[in-house]
Design a protein around this motif. Structure first.
Motif, PDB file in Angstrom:
ATOM      1  N   VAL A   1      15.752   1.206   1.328  1.00 24.56           N
ATOM      2  CA  VAL A   1      17.029   1.880   1.642  1.00 24.56           C
ATOM      3  C   VAL A   1      17.188   2.035   3.157  1.00 24.56           C
ATOM      4  CG1 VAL A   1      18.346   4.020   1.364  1.00 24.56           C
ATOM      5  CG2 VAL A   1      17.104   3.075  -0.575  1.00 24.56           C
ATOM      6  N   SER A   2      16.086   2.381   3.842  1.00 24.39           N
ATOM      7  CA  SER A   2      16.142   2.595   5.298  1.00 24.39           C
ATOM      8  C   SER A   2      16.482   1.317   6.047  1.00 24.39           C
ATOM      9  CB  SER A   2      14.810   3.136   5.814  1.00 24.39           C
ATOM     10  OG  SER A   2      14.497   4.342   5.170  1.00 24.39           O
ATOM     11  N   LYS A   3      16.144   0.163   5.465  1.00 23.57           N
ATOM     12  CA  LYS A   3      16.420  -1.122   6.122  1.00 23.57           C
ATOM     13  C   LYS A   3      17.917  -1.423   6.178  1.00 23.57           C
ATOM     14  CE  LYS A   3      12.307  -4.024   5.691  1.00 23.57           C
ATOM     15  NZ  LYS A   3      11.757  -5.196   4.989  1.00 23.57           N
ATOM     16  N   VAL A   4      18.704  -0.836   5.272  1.00 23.50           N
ATOM     17  CA  VAL A   4      20.163  -1.078   5.242  1.00 23.50           C
ATOM     18  C   VAL A   4      20.793  -0.428   6.474  1.00 23.50           C
ATOM     19  CG1 VAL A   4      22.312  -0.678   3.960  1.00 23.50           C
ATOM     20  CG2 VAL A   4      20.192  -1.167   2.730  1.00 23.50           C
ATOM     21  N   HIS A   5      21.649  -1.184   7.163  1.00 25.56           N
ATOM     22  CA  HIS A   5      22.326  -0.670   8.360  1.00 25.56           C
ATOM     23  C   HIS A   5      23.202   0.523   7.978  1.00 25.56           C
ATOM     24  CE1 HIS A   5      25.107  -0.625  11.787  1.00 25.56           C
ATOM     25  NE2 HIS A   5      24.111  -1.176  12.449  1.00 25.56           N
TER      26      HIS A   5
ATOM     27  N   GLY B   1       0.790  -1.234   0.000  1.00 30.68           N
ATOM     28  CA  GLY B   1       0.000   0.000   0.000  1.00 30.68           C
ATOM     29  C   GLY B   1       0.815   1.273   0.000  1.00 30.68           C
ATOM     30  N   LEU B   2       2.145   1.168  -0.197  1.00 32.46           N
ATOM     31  CA  LEU B   2       3.018   2.357  -0.219  1.00 32.46           C
ATOM     32  C   LEU B   2       3.123   2.893  -1.640  1.00 32.46           C
ATOM     33  CD1 LEU B   2       5.942   0.954   1.962  1.00 32.46           C
ATOM     34  CD2 LEU B   2       4.308   2.666   2.717  1.00 32.46           C
ATOM     35  N   SER B   3       3.467   4.178  -1.744  1.00 31.64           N
ATOM     36  CA  SER B   3       3.728   4.758  -3.071  1.00 31.64           C
ATOM     37  C   SER B   3       5.089   4.243  -3.550  1.00 31.64           C
ATOM     38  CB  SER B   3       3.750   6.281  -2.976  1.00 31.64           C
ATOM     39  OG  SER B   3       4.892   6.685  -2.231  1.00 31.64           O
ATOM     40  N   PRO B   4       5.359   4.232  -4.869  1.00 32.35           N
ATOM     41  CA  PRO B   4       6.652   3.717  -5.380  1.00 32.35           C
ATOM     42  C   PRO B   4       7.857   4.350  -4.677  1.00 32.35           C
ATOM     43  CG  PRO B   4       5.175   4.116  -7.196  1.00 32.35           C
ATOM     44  CD  PRO B   4       4.479   4.619  -5.981  1.00 32.35           C
ATOM     45  N   SER B   5       7.812   5.688  -4.480  1.00 31.68           N
ATOM     46  CA  SER B   5       8.933   6.391  -3.839  1.00 31.68           C
ATOM     47  C   SER B   5       9.133   5.912  -2.399  1.00 31.68           C
ATOM     48  CB  SER B   5       8.678   7.898  -3.864  1.00 31.68           C
ATOM     49  OG  SER B   5       9.735   8.569  -3.227  1.00 31.68           O
ATOM     50  N   ASP B   6       8.010   5.779  -1.659  1.00 28.79           N
ATOM     51  CA  ASP B   6       8.101   5.333  -0.258  1.00 28.79           C
ATOM     52  C   ASP B   6       8.574   3.893  -0.152  1.00 28.79           C
ATOM     53  OD1 ASP B   6       7.287   7.762   0.603  1.00 28.79           O
ATOM     54  OD2 ASP B   6       5.180   7.216   0.984  1.00 28.79           O
ATOM     55  N   TYR B   7       8.190   3.083  -1.155  1.00 26.82           N
ATOM     56  CA  TYR B   7       8.599   1.676  -1.145  1.00 26.82           C
ATOM     57  C   TYR B   7      10.121   1.563  -1.300  1.00 26.82           C
ATOM     58  CZ  TYR B   7       8.785  -3.297  -2.286  1.00 26.82           C
ATOM     59  OH  TYR B   7       9.085  -4.640  -2.280  1.00 26.82           O
TER      60      TYR B   7
END
Length: 934
Positions: free
Chosen positions: A786-790, A775-781
């Motif tokens: 990227v945010s998951k990367v340490h 349910g996220l927009s392409p940009s947010d997805y």
């Protein structure tokens, strides 16, 4: 149906107080001592002598556990500590909560030294890969890598006043690094051998280095704020931070292992690689100048007296320059001598009232000692020793109800609670090679290296009786099936049968146990191990001539000989039904034999080194083996298949014991640890395990192939700088997930555009987004991926992205920057991608508008964040001032303020004393001059 088995997993490890691979250190409070315990860090409460908590890394699903190789605590009041490991990883822990905050990967070799700066915001790490990496602790990210040393980095020291870092190495050089320019500004030679340790005093006046040379070398540190005014100093000396000050001869002949100042800087400890620690007193400026003056005056007097003798009085009034030398500042106070070789030392940050300092010492025999240092003597105040053996664990035995565990070593027997790992009893004994609980678990029998049988009362923890049983070492002790006695095998070629006897103690209700021999079986060679069949029918004896002889238990008549091993059999066991006997040998093989005809069912190459222990799980044909290759293996003796390999020990495993129900296994090792492995409810299948093992072998081969066929890296240039992180499995996974997210988002945008076209034509229905995008927009997805990367892995993850994907990522930065929480991440991604793809970005005309847009947006967003932070800091300062004005006490640590005032007062008193002493001397001289005979 495919047969399934139940998995065994590591449950607990105990018995290690301090392992030898790493240093010990106090935490900031001074109440706890951080000691390495193989792959864990033990937090010991010094006064109580108990382990308050253990910092355990999350268990990796596969592979051996990696030992802790260095520990550091933040000097300021913080609960953060760092531990470096043998694979080069660094873990940051919150000591109070006992949780791992982050794992930093940057080194290819084992971490040898960790050092925080004074505030604890920066962490410097040195490694066996010759590199130094500087880490931002708050941002949990590597800043840069410093290269230039030609051998492993042994020690580091921050010079906080000048933002410098000094590093020592086995290449015999010291290097001074400027952390602002990220360059090596000074290289210091002169040491004749490896530099093992360096330290700087808290006031940053002196730097001391210790090597295998017979002296300690001292350097004065140039204070930048003082020297900037001196414009006459030549350009050559501009970068000279350290200047040689002098040397002191050491007492010990061994090489230096550690040099450390205490927190106040009044003492310097020099630990040699042997059993001694030399404690030096560090005199302050006034004292050292006074000492230098006295030395000069003595020289003058000697010179003048010599001249008077020679009748020459011309040059007696010549002035000698008073220059402070090393012996004027550093004076040997005393030498601390330990009973065993010292592994590491650490000064307590808190000083007790009646002593100069408290020093903790870890010895190489699994022991921690605390010393109190006074001006005249050093006293051992406490030691932490009961929770572990001083040497290898040679045998482990479980009681019949599995509630007690007994372990033996070279001088003591310990009784443990196997479920919690707490030590219940410690009993002094001989060198126990084998042990046995007497039925009822009230007594235990130990077989020793000297040939004695020692009977121990388990309840009171006392040695009841010592029986001279054999003339050689008792190698094996095994209970008979009826429980009325036991059998011992010794290197004096005898197998003896014993039975228990109980005698009532006069005047007491308690009963004492003794043993007596029933019969003796003589062999033609040393007996290594004995096994009795559970049905009481046979007894098997393994001899030094590599054979196993089987006899009838009741008549002692010969039944079979088992031939086949190329080296002596070190362990064996008989299954509960008496059908199978398994033997493990020094030739690395285990052989499974049928006990009815003595035929060898199967010979299996089991371990990479000698097999030291083998045991059947009761009422099954499953068995466990242990070896000198540090692994525990689980087998099916009917299918001759390896089921599981359990890794965890750091040295040879000598012994194992299995509970009656087979729900847990206990192993003892040369690394002094005792480990428990528990059976879980998780089933596994043989084929799956085989596939996993093959995958691991393949992955290991891949890594070796990569390393083998990569072009050899050239030696880095003098004082080079590089990226801090390194390529790991996590960074590769991160890159894959980002590429996948970009592809899915691109596809989604395409579908959205098509749907819009359809709608314009009046044909399109309602747009349904891809379920994978949650349910996220392409940009947010993409941002989510990227945010998951340490944070520490971000650079290496982006490094592996192709240029086309990097462009897609850049085009999304504009949208992300509107989120104030993500501004820092966006800026990091932008700078890394710009640095990596600079040439291509400049050459690609279509990227110019995007870069111009990002330039305007990012600058404005960063300024906004900076302003917010500045405003908050100013507000906090204002609140601090308000609180300080309202309360009587200053808004800072009152204790440190008080100490400062006291130090100033004591200096004044000393100065007054000096002036009084000088006046008296002058008066005395005047009086003496007035006498006739002067």
């Amino acid at each position: 149906m495919v047969k399934s088995y139940l998995r065994y997993e590591p449950a607990t490890a105990f018995g290690v107080i301090a392992s030898v691979d790493s240093n010990i250190t106090y935490d900031t409070s001074g109440k706890h001592l951080l000691a390495p315990a193989l792959e864990k860090v033990g937090v010991w409460h010094v006064r109580q002598g108990v382990c308050a908590k253990t910092l355990t890394p999350s268990t990796q699903s596969r592979g051996p556990s990696l030992a802790v190789t260095s520990i550091a605590a933040v000097p300021s009041s913080s609960s953060l500590i760092a531990s470096g490991h043998a694979d080069g990883s660094i873990r940051i822990w919150d000591c109070e909560r006992g949780t791992c905050e982050t794992t930093l990967n940057g080194h290819k070799g084992a971490t040898t030294i960790l050092r925080f700066n004074k505030t604890g915001s920066l962490l410097a790490s040195g490694s066996k890969d010759n590199d130094i990496v500087l880490w931002d602790v708050i941002g949990e990210v590597g800043l840069f890598r410093l290269r230039g040393h030609r051998d492993q980095v042994t020690d580091l020291a921050f010079l906080d006043s000048g933002k410098k870092l000094v590093s020592a190495s086995k290449d015999k050089f010291l290097r001074v690094w400027d952390l602002d320019t990220q360059h090596c500004t000074q290289i210091i030679g002169g040491h004749h051998s490896e530099v093992w340790s360096i330290d700087v005093d808290p006031e940053e006046r002196y730097l001391v280095t210790g090597s295998a040379d017979s002296e300690l070398r001292f350097y004065t540190i140039k204070q930048e704020n003082l020297d900037t005014n001196n414009k006459e100093s030549s350009t050559e000396n501009k970068w000279e931070i350290l200047k040689p000050f002098g040397e002191i001869q050491r007492q010990s002949k061994d090489r230096v292992a550690t040099v450390r100042f205490n927190k106040s800087g009044t003492l310097l400890a020099c630990q040699a690689a042997g059993k001694t620690v030399e404690i030096y007193r560090v005199l302050d400026d006034t004292e050292s100048k006074r000492k230098a003056k006295r030395r000069v005056n003595r020289k003058k007097e000697k010179k003048s007296s010599k001249m008077v003798e020679n009748g020459n009085t011309e040059d007696s009034n010549q002035t000698i320059v008073t220059e402070v030398t090393v012996p004027d500042v550093f004076k040997l106070l005393q030498t601390v001598r330990a009973t065993k070789k010292i592994s590491s030392i650490s000064f307590s940050p808190i000083t007790s009232k009646n002593s100069l300092a408290t020093l903790a010492i870890s010895l190489n025999n699994n022991l921690l000692e605390i010393y109190s240092i006074d001006t005249n003597s050093t006293t051992k105040t406490s030691s932490i020793e009961l929770q572990g053996h001083r040497s290898d664990v040679r045998s482990v035995t479980l009681s019949s109800d599995n509630t007690l565990l007994m372990s033996t070593s070279h001088n003591s027997v310990k009784i443990w609670n196997p479920s919690t790992g707490s030590c219940l009893r410690t009993i002094d004994s001989g060198y126990g090679l084998c042990s046995l609980f007497v039925p009822g678990n009230k007594f235990a029998v130990i077989g020793t290296k000297s040939g004695n049988l020692e009977i121990i009362d388990v309840r009171s923890g006392t040695l009841v009786e010592v029986v001279k049983a054999h003339t050689g070492a008792i190698q094996s002790i095994v209970a008979t099936s009826d429980g009325g006695g036991f059998v011992t095998g010794s290197s004096d070629h005898d197998v003896k049968f014993w039975e228990y006897e109980t005698t009532k103690i006069q005047g007491q209700d308690s009963v004492s146990l003794t043993v007596s021999t029933v019969k003796n079986l003589s062999m033609n060679d040393d007996v290594i191990v004995v096994a009795v069949s559970p049905d009481g029918k046979h007894i098997a004896v393994a001899l030094l001539d590599c054979t196993v002889k089987v006899f009838y238990m009741d008549t002692s008549k010969f039944f079979l000989t088992l031939y086949g091993h190329k080296l002596p059999v070190l362990c064996m066991d008989i299954s509960s039904d008496g059908d199978l006997i398994v033997t493990g040998s020094a030739d690395k093989n285990i052989k499974i034999w049928g006990l009815d005809f003595g035929d060898c069912h199967k010979s299996i190459f089991a371990h990479a080194d000698s097999v030291t222990g083998v045991k059947f799980v009761r009422n099954t044909h499953y068995m466990f083996t242990v070896g000198k290759d540090r692994v525990v293996k689980y087998w099916d003796a009917d299918k001759f298949e390896l089921l599981l390999t359990l890794e965890g020990h750091h040295a040879e495993i000598w012994c194992l014991s299995i509970s009656d129900r087979g729900d847990f296994v206990v192993t003892g090792s040369h690394d002094r640890s005792i480990r428990r492995w528990d059976r879980t409810e998780e089933p596994f299948f043989l084929e799956e395990e085989k596939e996993k093992r093959l995958e691991e072998m393949f992955e290991a081969d891949l890594e070796n192939l990569e390393n083998r066929y990569l072009p050899q890296q050239e030696l880095p240039e003098e004082g080079a700088v590089a990226i801090a992180g390194k390529k790991t499995q996590d960074t590769l996974t991160g890159t894959d997930s980002i590429i996948e997210a970009l592809d899915i988002a691109t596809e989604e945008l395409k579908r959205m555009a098509e749907n819009e076209e359809e709608k314009k034509k009046g044909k399109g229905g309602e747009f349904r987004s891809n379920v994978i995008m949650l349910g996220l927009s392409p940009s947010d997805y993409i941002l989510r991926a990227v945010s998951k990367v340490h944070t520490n892995d971000l650079e290496q993850t982006l490094l592996a992205l192709p240029f086309s994907d990097a462009l897609k990522l850049l085009s999304n930065l504009k949208d992300w920057s509107s989120n104030p929480d993500k501004v820092e991440l966006v800026c990091r991604i932008a700078t890394v991608l710009l640095q990596l793809h600079h040439n291509q970005l400049v050459a690609t005309t279509s990227t110019r508008p995007l870069l111009a847009l990002l330039k305007d947006i990012l600058h404005a967003k960063v300024k906004e964040c900076k302003d917010t932070l500045g405003f908050n800091l100013a507000a906090m300062d204002h609140i601090k001032q308000l609180m300080a004005s309202k309360s009587d006490a200053p808004f800072r640590d009152a204790k440190s303020k008080l100490q400062e005032i006291r130090a100033k007062q004591s200096k004044r008193v000393e100065e007054r004393g000096d002036t009084k002493g000088e006046r008296r001397k002058k008066k005395k001289q005047k009086k003496d001059d007035g006498h006739v005979w002067s």
